[in-house]
Design a protein around this motif. Structure first.
Motif, short mmCIF file in Angstrom:
data_model
loop_
_atom_site.label_atom_id
_atom_site.label_comp_id
_atom_site.label_asym_id
_atom_site.label_seq_id
_atom_site.Cartn_x
_atom_site.Cartn_y
_atom_site.Cartn_z
N ASP A 97 2.48 -6.21 7.25
CA ASP A 97 1.16 -6.17 6.78
C ASP A 97 1.10 -6.72 5.40
OD1 ASP A 97 0.35 -5.08 9.06
OD2 ASP A 97 0.43 -2.97 8.40
N GLN B 27 -1.17 -10.10 3.70
CA GLN B 27 -2.08 -9.77 2.57
C GLN B 27 -1.75 -10.94 1.48
OE1 GLN B 27 -2.16 -5.86 0.98
NE2 GLN B 27 -2.42 -4.86 2.95
N GLU C 39 -3.10 -14.38 3.01
CA GLU C 39 -4.57 -14.33 3.05
C GLU C 39 -5.01 -14.71 1.27
OE1 GLU C 39 -8.40 -11.60 4.12
OE2 GLU C 39 -6.28 -10.78 4.30
N ALA C 40 -4.27 -13.88 0.50
CA ALA C 40 -4.69 -14.15 -0.86
C ALA C 40 -4.35 -15.64 -1.25
CB ALA C 40 -3.99 -12.98 -1.70
N PRO D 262 -2.01 -9.33 -4.15
CA PRO D 262 -2.13 -7.83 -4.37
C PRO D 262 -0.56 -7.44 -5.15
CG PRO D 262 -1.09 -8.42 -1.99
CD PRO D 262 -1.66 -9.92 -2.83
#
Length: 315
Positions: free
Chosen positions: A215, A219, A222-223, A231
């Motif tokens: 997960d 992230q 995606e960022a 993140p």
């Protein structure tokens, strides 16, 4: 449904069950490719013949057993399929045993066994119900990918599952990894049991058993894809040095209760009050092993295991 990995039959006694083998698990890991940092070009693994110094296609590649650096015995896929083994085309059940008699370290990946057509429906159901009612598992032999293997058959949700098993000589002896002999008090054991009771549960469902690594990696991807800030990593609590084992157990029980939202007294073992350890010279309580005896037992086990030796296996 996933693709069929292998087709054959289960055989126990004179009963034959035609089956197809499919994978029982999925890998949801995020995969990466290798790229050239300078220009982003893809880096691939190429198969090159060392004698001709050229890349070869899959159709030109075969298997072989290297006897020496200059002598290789070629083995074709057809020869592997036609091995003179009763397990080459069937899963031969050798015995039925209680599941608790099988060391979990020997159990590997799982596969679903699917009945192959209407002719397999009745013997498949017979074996499935017999396994379920007996509360036992079947231990079998089968041959895949150029070697004979050991397997365990059990029932899961009305389907027969085959687990690959390791041979006894594939399990390493852990004797040399044992810590030096130490004394553990009854109070410390009771404290550990109290912590175990506080952390006990009936199933393995919940956020605690979620793949947070995948997960978090998703992230990050995606960022970066959206040109957004990465993140922030959560502040990890620094593990403290264990100076007092009983204090560590007491604090662990308190934290476990708080994590589960428990405010009152939980139905667990009460943590014992810490008492001063009694020093003993030669006498020890009945049933306890002295450090000297423990060292002798460990040495004897290590000698016995080494004498047994290991039998090499080749793929």
């Amino acid at each position: 449904m996933p693709r069929t990995i292998w087709s054959g039959a289960i055989s126990f006694g004179l009963v034959t069950v035609p089956i197809n083998v499919v994978s029982a698990t999925e890998d949801h890991s995020i995969r990466f490719h290798q790229y050239h940092l300078e220009d982003g070009g893809r880096i691939r693994t190429r198969k090159v013949c060392e004698l001709e110094d050229r890349e070869v296609g899959q159709g030109e590649i075969g298997k072989g057993y290297e006897v020496t650096k200059t002598q290789v015995i070629p083995i074709s896929d057809e020869e592997l399929r036609e091995l003179p083994l009763p397990t080459a085309k069937s899963i031969e059940i050798e015995a039925f045993v209680p599941l608790e008699s099988v060391d979990p370290i020997r159990i590997g990946e799982g596969y679903y066994l699917q009945p192959a057509g209407q002719v397999a429906a009745k013997p498949y159901k017979l074996l499935r119900q017999a396994l379920a009612r007996s509360a036992k598992v079947a231990v079998a032999k089968y041959a895949w990918s150029g070697r004979e293997r050991l397997g365990l058959l059990r029932v899961r949700d009305d389907v027969i599952v085959l687990h690959a098993m390791r041979w006894p000589d594939e399990i390493r002896d852990p004797a040399e990894l044992l810590p030096p002999p130490v004394e553990i008090s009854q109070e410390e054991i009771d404290g550990a049991l109290a912590l175990m009771d506080t952390m006990s549960r009936e199933d393995l469902e919940g956020e605690e058993f979620r793949d947070t690594y995948t997960d978090a990696l998703a992230q990050v991807i995606e960022a970066k894809q959206g040109d957004k800030p990465l993140p922030e990593a959560p502040q990890a609590e620094e593990p403290g040095k264990v100076l007092d084992l009983m204090s560590a157990l007491t604090e662990s029980v308190s934290r476990a209760k708080a994590a589960r939202g428990e405010t009152g007294d939980a139905a667990v073992h009460d943590l014992p009050k810490k008492t001063a350890a009694k020093k003993t010279a030669k006498k020890t309580p009945a049933g306890k092993t002295t450090a000297k005896t423990e060292q002798k037992t460990t040495a004897a086990k290590k000698t016995t295991k080494k004498a047994a030796g290991r039998r090499p296996r080749r793929a």
